[in-house]
Design a protein around this motif. Structure first.
Motif, mmCIF file in Angstrom:
data_model
loop_
_atom_site.group_PDB
_atom_site.id
_atom_site.type_symbol
_atom_site.label_atom_id
_atom_site.label_comp_id
_atom_site.label_asym_id
_atom_site.label_seq_id
_atom_site.Cartn_x
_atom_site.Cartn_y
_atom_site.Cartn_z
ATOM 1 N N LYS A 600 0.772 -1.035 -0.295
ATOM 2 C CA LYS A 600 -0.049 0.010 0.081
ATOM 3 C C LYS A 600 0.774 1.280 0.153
ATOM 4 O O LYS A 600 1.972 1.345 0.610
ATOM 5 N N ASN A 601 0.309 2.302 -0.840
ATOM 6 C CA ASN A 601 1.083 3.584 -0.694
ATOM 7 C C ASN A 601 1.027 4.435 0.348
ATOM 8 O O ASN A 601 1.910 5.385 0.566
ATOM 9 N N LEU A 602 0.034 4.353 1.314
ATOM 10 C CA LEU A 602 -0.279 5.058 2.497
ATOM 11 C C LEU A 602 -0.052 4.193 3.704
ATOM 12 O O LEU A 602 -0.135 2.973 3.666
ATOM 13 N N ARG A 603 -0.068 5.064 4.965
ATOM 14 C CA ARG A 603 0.047 4.159 6.010
ATOM 15 C C ARG A 603 -1.479 3.424 6.214
ATOM 16 O O ARG A 603 -2.585 4.037 6.200
ATOM 17 N N VAL A 604 -1.287 2.189 6.854
ATOM 18 C CA VAL A 604 -2.676 1.510 7.093
ATOM 19 C C VAL A 604 -3.384 2.210 8.246
ATOM 20 O O VAL A 604 -2.746 2.587 9.203
ATOM 21 N N CYS A 605 -4.795 2.198 8.252
ATOM 22 C CA CYS A 605 -5.422 2.826 9.173
ATOM 23 C C CYS A 605 -5.503 1.796 10.288
ATOM 24 O O CYS A 605 -5.529 0.669 10.087
ATOM 25 N N ILE A 624 0.768 -10.278 4.430
ATOM 26 C CA ILE A 624 2.116 -9.516 4.518
ATOM 27 C C ILE A 624 1.344 -8.329 3.876
ATOM 28 O O ILE A 624 1.462 -8.217 2.799
ATOM 29 N N LEU A 625 1.536 -7.159 4.655
ATOM 30 C CA LEU A 625 1.127 -5.781 4.339
ATOM 31 C C LEU A 625 2.505 -4.909 4.445
ATOM 32 O O LEU A 625 2.692 -4.651 5.610
ATOM 33 N N ARG A 626 2.720 -4.290 3.486
ATOM 34 C CA ARG A 626 3.734 -3.221 3.392
ATOM 35 C C ARG A 626 2.928 -2.105 3.195
ATOM 36 O O ARG A 626 2.616 -1.806 1.950
ATOM 37 N N ASP A 627 3.072 -0.902 4.047
ATOM 38 C CA ASP A 627 2.655 0.292 3.837
ATOM 39 C C ASP A 627 3.990 1.289 3.783
ATOM 40 O O ASP A 627 4.733 0.710 3.626
ATOM 41 N N SER A 628 3.443 2.722 3.985
ATOM 42 C CA SER A 628 4.463 3.571 3.411
ATOM 43 C C SER A 628 5.454 3.597 4.534
ATOM 44 O O SER A 628 6.504 4.144 4.075
ATOM 45 N N GLY A 629 5.315 2.909 5.733
ATOM 46 C CA GLY A 629 6.379 3.059 6.655
ATOM 47 C C GLY A 629 7.088 1.866 7.150
ATOM 48 O O GLY A 629 8.264 1.927 7.607
#
Length: 645
Positions: A600-605, A624-629
């Motif tokens: 994902k391009n943004l931080r996960v909520c 496995i979730l890669r967010d912006s950080g």
């Protein structure tokens, strides 16, 4: 002035020829013999030594020469031009002009002196030597004229360089290529293009210079045009394009070009492999990276060569396969470089494995590898993502006092982020006020995010205004400010913030999540951008998933919808977050038990985080979730971040 002739002393035949020396110790033995036999005062013998055995040795020998000849001067001037103190070449050149009556062969020293002026950015000294070149009519010498041209280009004086170029009696292909490179360095791309088209003859260096110049200026489309016009391409051509795509956020193009290069039977160099691994890391999907790793092993390319080992560690880490990264790290064994250690520490950091990163650092301390600023940054990031507040404070002090490193803005930024995430918002603000440099937008955004998370309205507003001042086009600053107002129920201020965004033409970056299924990449953009064949199926499956999760106790976190709308509408908006759509698509197309990998391009909520935990438990799929950080690894209802992100 007249220089007395050097006494004619016979060269001791027992002293072997200097050219046969293969090591510094051998050369030092000959030097000792010269001193012992009295030849230490013989200019010829010492001048031969001054040009041998490395710069430090040559410099020490030169001081022994009572009456240096032109050869000795030329050798030491060249040595200083390539040293960390190039201006000494100019000093010695001036000394040579005073000492030598016969200046025959002066042109042999001029290229080195001009190089030194360019390297040291010595404009006035360079101008004086330029005047001497004109006075002695030495512009006719191509080595001198090309060196003069390159000096002005190093100084950024493209207008004067062009003036020199136009007046060169003999312009060779080196002259044309040098000016093209200089134009690109000054980011005068149109001037470089025009000159390239004017060239009477082009070699491969000319074409490669155009490729390199365009990609470094971010003009990949123009580089592609040049690449396609080339009748002949070498490894440099392909590597330049692959690196250019990777550096300019075109990872898919970099990978495709790398495959095309291999398909044509060309063997890539390590630089090309490192660049394509960087592209894979940006995409976040490991299959291409594993294939490249296999290619490296199959062709027996050493991981200790160049930055290959650290690039593989970085690729696996950023693709979510930290165990593979660790395996590569261990396989490098005793040949590890500082970059390999740094990549491993940083990889563990983005996975929230702070204590494991500290263990690697302690192991690094027991080696002879010196830490650097990137090591410092990796450790601070590890503490920040792992919630290790006390450790972060300790190591920030440790790197300053024990290792005498001066923290840069990035290191302060990690400390601010660490304190803010942990709820020490006032202390984080104090760091911003006390640090010896002006805070950048990332520091203020870290404070802003912490203020939103921990409910510091006043401090958050202050941080938002400072961030907007530094980055007026960054939509996230406005969005976070709007979120602060929304959490306080100040809907009029929310509307005002969004109006300011509209007036300034700032558009919010939409959330986008990507998943690969059966080798194909699928993007989901807040309910939009889906292939029509999949849209109805995905939305129907998502509705089923949401119902099942609610039966198991899931409650949508409506506080994450910062809009003044009815609760039912808030729930509908939450369900269309891009990562929920991508994960639902993964559930449809992935066998039970297999991991679902989303970028994902943004931080996960917070709501999507809870959604992922429950899906991993109920449907039996690791996620496995890669967010912006950072990375989140969901398994059996829990996340690797330990609720700290």
């Amino acid at each position: 002035m007249a220089i007395p002739a050097t006494p004619s002393l016979p060269i001791n035949s027992s002293i072997p020829p200097l050219q046969k020396c293969k090591t510094i110790p051998e050369l030092q033995q000959i030097h000792a013999q010269i001193i012992k036999t009295g030849l230490i005062h013989h200019s010829f013998a010492l001048s031969r030594q001054s040009g041998s055995g490395g710069f430090d040795h040559a410099s020490s020998v030169f001081h022994w020469i009572q009456e240096p000849n032109p050869f000795a001067f030329f050798a030491i001037i060249k040595g200083f031009a390539d040293s960390p103190i190039p201006l000494m070449s100019v000093t010695l050149y001036s000394q040579m002009l005073l000492c030598l009556e016969d200046l025959h062969g002066l042109q042999f020293s001029l290229p080195s002196v001009l190089k030194a002026c360019g390297k040291a950015l010595a404009y006035e000294e360079g101008r004086q030597i330029h005047a001497q070149v004109l006075k002695l009519s030495l512009l006719i010498d191509p080595f001198v004229s090309n060196s003069l041209l390159r000096m002005y280009l190093e100084l950024g004086e493209t207008r004067i360089a062009r003036w020199v170029f136009e007046r060169m009696p003999h312009r060779d292909i080196v002259s044309w290529n040098s000016l093209i490179v200089g134009y690109f360095k000054a980011r005068e791309t149109e001037s470089a293009r025009k000159l390239f088209e004017e060239m009477p003859e082009k070699d491969l260096v000319s074409w490669n210079s155009m490729l390199d110049g365009y990609v470094k200026c971010g003009k990949c489309d123009l580089a592609v045009e040049v690449f396609e016009r080339m009748d002949q391409r070498d490894v440099v051509s392909w590597t330049t394009m692959i690196s250019g795509f990777a550096l300019n956020n075109h990872p898919n193009e970099a990978i495709e070009l790398f495959k095309k290069m291999l398909g044509l039977g060309m063997r890539p160099d390590v630089a090309a492999i490192v660049s394509v691994l960087s592209a894979v890391a940006d995409l976040g999907f490991v299959e291409e990276g594993k294939w490249i790793h296999e290619y490296v092993c199959r062709n027996k390319i050493s991981l200790s060569f160049g930055f290959l080992g650290s690039a593989l560690i970085d690729m696996y880490s950023k693709c979510g396969y930290i165990d593979n990264a660790y395996h590569v790290f261990r396989s490098i064994s005793k040949r590890r470089r500082v970059g390999d250690w740094n990549s491993m520490i940083s990889g563990l950091a983005i996975h929230g494995l702070g204590r494991e990163a500290l263990e690697i650092f302690h192991e690094m301390e027991r080696t002879e590898i010196e830490h650097n600023e990137i090591t410092f940054l990796g450790i601070m990031t590890a503490c920040s993502h792992g919630g290790l507040v006390q450790e972060g404070r300790f190591y920030f002090t440790e790197f300053r006092e024990k290792y005498h490193m001066v923290p840069k803005i990035q290191h302060y930024g990690c400390l601010i982020d660490l304190l803010g995430r942990a709820g020490h918002v006032e202390e984080a603000h104090g760091i911003i006020e006390e640090m010896p440099m002006e805070a950048d937008v990332l520091a203020w955004k870290s404070l802003l995010s912490a203020s939103v998370k921990h409910g510091h309205l006043g401090l958050g507003k202050h941080a938002a205004l400072r961030a907007i001042e530094l980055a007026p086009d960054d939509s996230s600053c406005y969005v976070l400010l709007s979120n602060i107002y929304a959490k306080a129920g100040r809907w009029a201020d929310v509307a005002k913030t969004r109006l300011v965004m509209k007036e300034r033409g700032v558009r919010k970056i939409p959330g986008c999540s990507t998943i690969i299924v059966d080798g194909r990449t699928h993007e989901f953009l807040v309910g939009k951008g889906m292939d029509l064949r999949y849209k109805e199926i995905v939305l129907s499956k998502l509705e089923e998933v949401m119902c099942r999760l609610k039966l198991e106790g899931y409650k949508p976190d409506l506080s994450q919808v910062l809009l003044d709308v009815e609760e039912e509408e808030k729930e509908g908006l939450l369900s269309l977050h891009s990562e929920k759509l991508a994960i639902t698509f993964g559930l449809i197309n992935t066998e039970r038990g297999r991991p679902i990998h989303v970028v994902k391009n943004l931080r996960v909520c917070c709501d999507c985080h809870s959604f992922c935990k429950m899906v991993s438990f109920i449907y039996g799929h690791p996620i496995i979730l890669r967010d912006s950080g950072r990375f989140h690894r969901f398994s059996n209802g829990s996340c690797s971040c330990n609720e700290y992100w």
